[in-house]
Structure formats: structure tokens, C-alpha cells
Design a protein around this motif. Structure first.
Motif, short mmCIF file in Angstrom:
data_model
loop_
_atom_site.label_atom_id
_atom_site.label_comp_id
_atom_site.label_asym_id
_atom_site.label_seq_id
_atom_site.Cartn_x
_atom_site.Cartn_y
_atom_site.Cartn_z
N GLU A 290 0.81 -1.21 0.00
CA GLU A 290 0.00 0.00 0.00
C GLU A 290 0.85 1.27 0.00
OE1 GLU A 290 -3.64 -2.11 2.53
OE2 GLU A 290 -2.29 -0.64 3.45
N LYS A 291 1.97 1.24 0.75
CA LYS A 291 2.87 2.39 0.72
C LYS A 291 3.50 2.57 -0.67
CE LYS A 291 4.02 2.11 5.64
NZ LYS A 291 5.12 1.91 6.64
N ILE B 134 0.86 4.07 -3.06
CA ILE B 134 0.65 5.51 -2.86
C ILE B 134 1.83 6.30 -3.44
CG2 ILE B 134 0.44 7.30 -1.11
CD1 ILE B 134 -1.05 5.28 0.64
N GLN C 37 -8.05 0.96 5.99
CA GLN C 37 -6.80 1.60 6.42
C GLN C 37 -6.91 3.12 6.42
OE1 GLN C 37 -4.33 -0.23 7.63
NE2 GLN C 37 -5.59 -2.05 7.20
N TYR D 239 -6.66 5.39 3.92
CA TYR D 239 -5.75 6.18 3.07
C TYR D 239 -6.55 7.24 2.30
CZ TYR D 239 -2.42 2.41 3.98
OH TYR D 239 -1.60 1.50 4.60
#
Length: 662
Positions: free
Chosen positions: A63-64, A67, A262, A264
């Protein structure tokens, strides 16, 4: 075959391109569907792996990374890079089509220029046209894959009838490491020269026309060959390709839908299918596919040029034009509009609406103006004209000085004398009294400060600012026998110099003659008479010579040498000069002109001498009613005396030694 849909978009209508979206041949779907399916499959594989095969810590790391990729993917300038590249490719594509050699101009020149209806003339025309078609075939065979597949060897060219076996032997015997498409063009020129020698081509102009058309044809072949040899720089193509593929490779990771739990930013929904990412891929990748198809239009894509069709068309049309149509003319008949001065071709029912449209006459043809604004108005009622007549311009002397830089029309016409205004002549006539006075200030206002350089009364004699001179003498105003005639103005030239009665500017030209050490004698006296014209609205401009003229800026008075000569001349009692350089009273009675018994007019029968001075070396020339004589000007030590005098009167009266004082 090139996809043609022009007729389907002849008229713009609601959703006019909607039917074109369903076409398959030549469409974007046909060239892009494989890349599109591959992109969607990879996106789906990554999404499934993220959702079902990664552990929780691995999901957080992915996920990081997603992004990060989504944030920096926008830095790739997709629109800028693709836009310039596709524009370059499209311009190059159309230029290549215009470079395809067409034989139409050559066949028209041969059909009308190479005469002869016999077999020899027919053979010459067909052979020349075949050579041109052969050159076009060889160049297309070199650049087009479709044509090369049709004619893979020279044997196929011979078998197709474009080349004979003897021509093939000559063609192959000429050894050259370069493309030999130009050899048929040389055969063409040699055969044209033979036809000219045989008289089949009547003149050299026709020969020149045929060779010029061949050179244009050969130039198109050469340009087409160079388009094939010089491609778009490879680095530009690589940059565009890498930009597109790297952008969508990053989008495979950065455009993934992340777990909404999460929290985001921007990942509140989980739609599984990236609709807008797929549309973006469709547009950008489709744009790249357009450039890929057009970068080489001589391939076998749906929208590539139909080179084989062009070869067939050109060969058939050219042979028909130079053979079957040679000398073939239809019967000359009168057209159906022979006696109709306004021929109007008929319209069908489908085009009848065109008759209801008025012909275009101009954008202002239907413009309407109120009747009260359509009448012409007198110029006196216009405001700006009223402002002009309220008073004289106070800057008129400055304007005249500015206008003096323009060339004088009178000088261009042979040095004719310029006239003063009617107001000045009227003032001078009124001041012709025993003790006249002339105001320099008035002259500055009227003439822009020009007083001829001699006492404010005498104009320049040799410059372009010459004017008619009015000299007064004692008792002239009281005498009824004196009348001033301004019908003609004499002009005297001494040795090529233009003279207006006096030398203006204070003898600057004589100073130059003294420096050069030349002595000019009076001779070749030329008199010209100019008919006076009405005075202009503005005073005549002041002529200021630049370097060798008689006036200089800021110098309106006679020079030092001029004053010296006048003083030395007046000091001599035996050779005294009348004081006609200013409007002052003449005290010496010997200098006063004696009027005749009858008045002076424009009649040849009567006249008088307005100005008579002592003569040293006199010479007179009569022009019409004017007698011009030379008189003593000044005596300078070490030089021959220079003389000039002007007398106005009848040619019958003349100037005689008995009437000369002294």
C-alpha cells in the motif's frame, strides 16, 4: 486498401461520428485490443495477488508503494511528449504522399509536344512514357513492402512489361553501389534528344517543357527515396515509447484499489475495475499506435498508401494519353448556351434550394444608413476645418523649416524661380515708396525667417530657394508710368549655374571657387522664362543647403567675403554699384532708374529698365519680353571682375550703352 469514410461525414449532424465508432477495419480497436487486454490482465493479476496472497505486513508495504507510485506518476509529461511527436508524424505522413511520383504532367506534355501519327511517333511516345513509369516503379519497389512483394526481382519487372530484355542487360551492366532508379530518366532524356533531331519536337521551348516535367518527376522520386532513408530520429521515438510504457507500468501499481479500512486518502471506495485508468490507457496508447501506423505509410496497414493501385493506375492512364488519345479531338460544336448571355445550368429537385439563396455581394451589401446621414456636408461645417481657420498656426515658421528638407519641385524642373506668396507681393507693392521699409519680423512670420541672405529682401540667386525680386527706387511709387509686371520671371545661368537675378547666401559658392583657384568667365548665358503660377496656401519652404549651398542653418546674413566684396565695390567711385541689395533710399541720383514716357505693361511695344547698373563686360540675352544683362557684381583683388545685372522690360526697348549710367 485505405479506409475511406469521407462520404459518411459529408454533413455534420447529431452524433455524426457515432456510426464510425462501429467500424473495425482501420479502427483503434483493431490495432490496440491486444495491448489493452494485456494491460488489463496484468492489472487484474496484481490486484488478485494483493487481495488474496499477501500477508498483512506485506499488504502494508504494498500500500505504501502504491501511494508512492500514484503520487509521482503525474510527473511524466505524457500529453506534451505525445502531442509533439504525433504532430511531427502526421505532417511527415502527408508530405510523403505528396512526394509519390505521378506521370500526369509528363503524359500531357508528350501528347501535345511530340508530333507524329505514324508508327515511329507512336513508338517514341509510348517508350518515353514507359521509361517514366519504370522509374516510378523502381523507386516504389525500393520503399514499399507491398510493391516489393509484387515485384521481388528485376525479372518480375521485365515480365510485367515495364522493361525489355535488352534494357535489362543495359540496366544490369551499369555497375553502381547506389539505387539505380534514375537510369530510366537518363534514357528518357536521350530519346527526347533523338526526337528533337528528327523534328518530332518542333521547337526548343517544347523540348524544355518536356525535360522540366521529367526533372520534376525525378525530383519526387528522389524525395521519396530520402524520406525512406532519413527517418524520424530514433531517440525521439524511444523517448515517446518509454514515456508511455513506463507511465502505465507505474499505473499498474499506483492505480490499485487499496483497503478502505486503512483510511488512506482517496481510497474510500473499492471498485475492483479501474475504469478511468483503462480509458487513460486507451487514449494514450491509442495515440502512440496512430504514430506507429503513420510513421511508415508504405507498409501493409489498413491506412497505408495503396502503392500497387497507384502503379496500375499511372501506367494505364499514361499509355492511353500518349497513344490512343494522341490527336483525338471531339467534333467542335456550339454549346447549348451559344446565344445566351447569362448561361444558367439546370438544377435538379434535390438542389433546387440553391436558387433561393441570393448571391454574395459583400459583407456591407445589406447595410442600411439613415437618410439624414447620407447627405454630403460642406467642408466649412466640419469642426476640424473650423479650427484650422480660427487663426494662423504659430508654429508655421518651424513647419516651413522642416518642409525645406524635401526636394524642391522647381529645382527638379530646371531650377525655375520660386515665388513669394500673394500677401508678400501685395506688401512689397504697397511698400514701393521713396523711403520704403521692410519688416524682417513680418518676413520671418510669412516665409519662415528666410530673407534670402541679402538684407531681408533678395532671394537666393543660385539655390533652390530662389524667388522673384522686387526692387524699389526713389520716386517709383509716385510715378504713374511704372507698373510691376509679374507675368514671367527670368532665370539666368552662368556656366551651368542657375541664377535668379542675384547670388544668394552671401557668395559662398564664390568662396569655393577661390579655394579651387578657378576663374570663371561669363559665358553660355541661358535664360529661361517660367510662367507664374498662383501662390501656394503656405509660404514656400526655406532651402538650407547641407554643405555647399548658399544658406547654412542659423546664418541668414551675408558672409564676410560677400560683405568685403560689396564694400570694395562701393569704394570704387568709377565702378559704383547701386544699393539694390536692400530696400533703403537711394541717395545717389546716378543710381536711380529713369522711367520712360509710357507705362510698362505686358505689351511688347512699351517698357522700361527697372534696374540698370554700370557695366564692365556686358552680355544680353533676350527671351520673349525679357532682356537680361550682366553687370558688375564685385571687384576682388587678384580676380577678373564678375558682373551681372537684370533689367525687366520689352525686348524692343533692350539695353543700350546710351542708357547705361556711368
Amino acid at each position: 486498401m485505405t479506409v475511406t469514410y469521407t462520404a459518411r461525414v459529408a454533413n455534420a449532424r447529431f452524433c455524426g461520428f457515432s456510426k464510425l465508432l462501429l467500424a473495425w477495419k482501420g479502427s483503434i480497436y483493431k490495432v490496440l485490443y491486444k495491448e489493452f487486454l494485456a494491460f488489463f490482465a496484468m492489472y487484474t493479476a496484481i490486484s488478485i495477488t494483493y487481495r488474496f496472497f499477501l500477508r498483512e505486513d506485506q499488504k502494508r508495504s504494498f500500500e505504501k508503494l502504491s501511494i508512492y507510485c500514484n503520487h509521482y506518476a503525474s510527473l511524466i509529461p505524457m500529453s506534451f511528449v505525445l502531442g509533439f511527436y504525433v504532430t511531427l508524424i502526421v505532417n511527415r505522413w502527408w508530405s510523403q504522399y505528396r512526394s509519390i511520383p505521378l506521370p500526369d504532367r509528363i503524359m500531357c506534355a508528350l501528347s501535345g509536344g511530340l508530333q507524329g501519327g505514324d508508327e515511329r511517333g507512336r513508338l517514341l511516345r509510348r517508350t518515353l512514357m514507359r521509361y517514366a513509369s519504370l522509374a516510378g516503379l523502381l523507386i516504389l519497389r525500393s520503399v514499399s513492402t507491398a510493391v516489393f512483394k509484387r515485384f521481388p526481382t528485376i525479372d518480375h519487372v521485365v515480365e510485367a512489361g515495364f522493361m525489355t530484355r535488352d534494357e535489362r542487360k543495359k540496366f544490369e551492366s551499369l555497375q553502381s553501389p547506389y539505387n539505380k532508379y534514375w537510369i530510366p530518366c537518363v534514357w528518357f532524356t536521350n530519346l527526347v534528344a533523338v526526337a528533337r533531331c528528327e523534328g518530332r519536337i518542333k521547337d526548343d521551348c517544347t523540348l524544355k517543357l518536356i525535360l522540366e516535367e521529367l526533372n520534376n518527376f525525378r525530383g519526387q522520386c528522389s524525395l521519396l527515396f530520402h524520406y525512406d532513408m532519413v527517418s524520424v530520429p530514433l531517440v525521439y521515438t524511444q523517448v515517446v515509447t518509454l514515456a508511455v510504457y513506463s507511465f502505465f507500468f507505474v499505473c499498474l501499481i499506483g492505480r490499485q484499489f487499496l483497503d478502505p479500512a486503512q483510511g488512506y486518502p482517496g481510497h474510500d471506495l473499492d471498485l475492483y475495475v479501474p475504469i478511468f485508468t483503462l480509458l487513460q490507457f486507451f487514449f494514450y496508447a491509442g495515440w502512440l499506435k496512430v504514430a506507429e501506423e503513420l510513421i511508415n505509410p508504405f507498409g501493409e496497414d489498413d491506412d497505408d498508401f495503396e502503392t500497387n493501385w497507384l502503379i496500375d493506375r499511372n501506367f494505364q492512364v499514361s499509355m492511353m494519353a500518349v497513344d490512343e488519345m494522341f490527336g483525338d479531338l471531339p467534333l467542335l460544336e456550339r454549346d447549348r448556351y451559344w446565344n445566351d448571355s447569362n448561361p444558367r445550368p439546370p438544377y435538379t429537385a434535390a438542389t433546387l434550394f440553391v436558387l433561393r439563396k441570393p448571391s454574395f455581394q459583400g459583407s456591407t451589401f445589406d447595410m442600411t444608413i439613415p437618410k439624414e446621414e447620407m447627405h454630403f456636408q460642406p467642408l466649412e461645417e466640419i469642426a476640424e476645418n473650423l479650427e484650422e481657420h480660427r487663426g494662423r498656426n504659430p508654429n508655421l515658421p518651424l513647419i516651413n523649416r522642416l518642409l525645406s528638407a524635401a526636394p524642391s519641385p522647381s529645382a527638379l524642373m530646371g531650377g525655375a524661380l520660386m515665388r513669394r506668396t500673394s500677401a508678400q507681393l501685395h506688401r512689397l507693392t504697397r511698400y514701393a515708396s521713396p523711403a520704403p521699409s521692410y519688416s524682417d519680423d513680418d518676413d520671418d512670420q510669412e516665409v519662415g525667417g528666410d530673407r534670402g541672405g541679402v538684407g531681408g529682401s533678395l532671394g537666393s540667386g543660385l539655390g533652390q530657394d530662389t524667388r522673384s525680386t522686387l526692387c524699389s527706387y526713389k520716386g517709383a511709387a509716385s510715378s504713374p508710368n511704372v507698373a510691376v509686371a509679374t507675368t514671367t520671371t527670368p532665370m539666368v545661368r552662368f556656366d551651368g549655374e542657375a541664377a535668379g537675378g542675384q547670388r544668394g547666401g552671401g557668395g559662398e559658392q564664390e568662396e569655393e571657387e577661390e579655394e579651387e583657384g578657378t576663374e570663371n568667365e561669363v559665358g553660355s548665358i541661358t535664360a529661361e522664362t517660367r510662367t507664374s503660377v498662383p501662390p501656394p496656401l503656405l509660404p514656400p519652404p526655406v532651402r538650407q543647403a547641407k554643405s555647399h549651398g548658399f544658406f547654412r542653418p542659423g546664418n541668414n546674413a551675408p558672409s564676410a567675403i560677400y560683405k568685403t566684396r560689396i564694400s570694395s565695390a562701393t569704394a570704387n567711385a568709377n565702378r559704383s554699384t547701386p544699393d539694390f541689395l536692400s530696400f533703403q533710399s537711394i541717395s545717389d541720383k546716378a543710381k536711380v532708374l529713369t522711367p520712360v514716357s509710357k507705362p510698362i505693361g505686358c505689351n511688347k511695344a512699351t517698357g522700361m529698365s527697372l534696374l540698370t547698373v554700370p557695366l564692365l563686360d556686358t552680355a544680353a540675352v533676350s527671351v520673349g519680353d525679357v532682356t537680361t544683362a550682366t553687370q558688375s557684381w564685385a571687384t576682388v583683388a587678384g580676380q577678373e571682375p564678375r558682373s551681372r545685372s537684370v533689367s525687366v522690360g520689352s525686348s524692343d526697348v533692350g539695353v543700350s550703352p546710351s542708357k547705361t549710367i556711368g
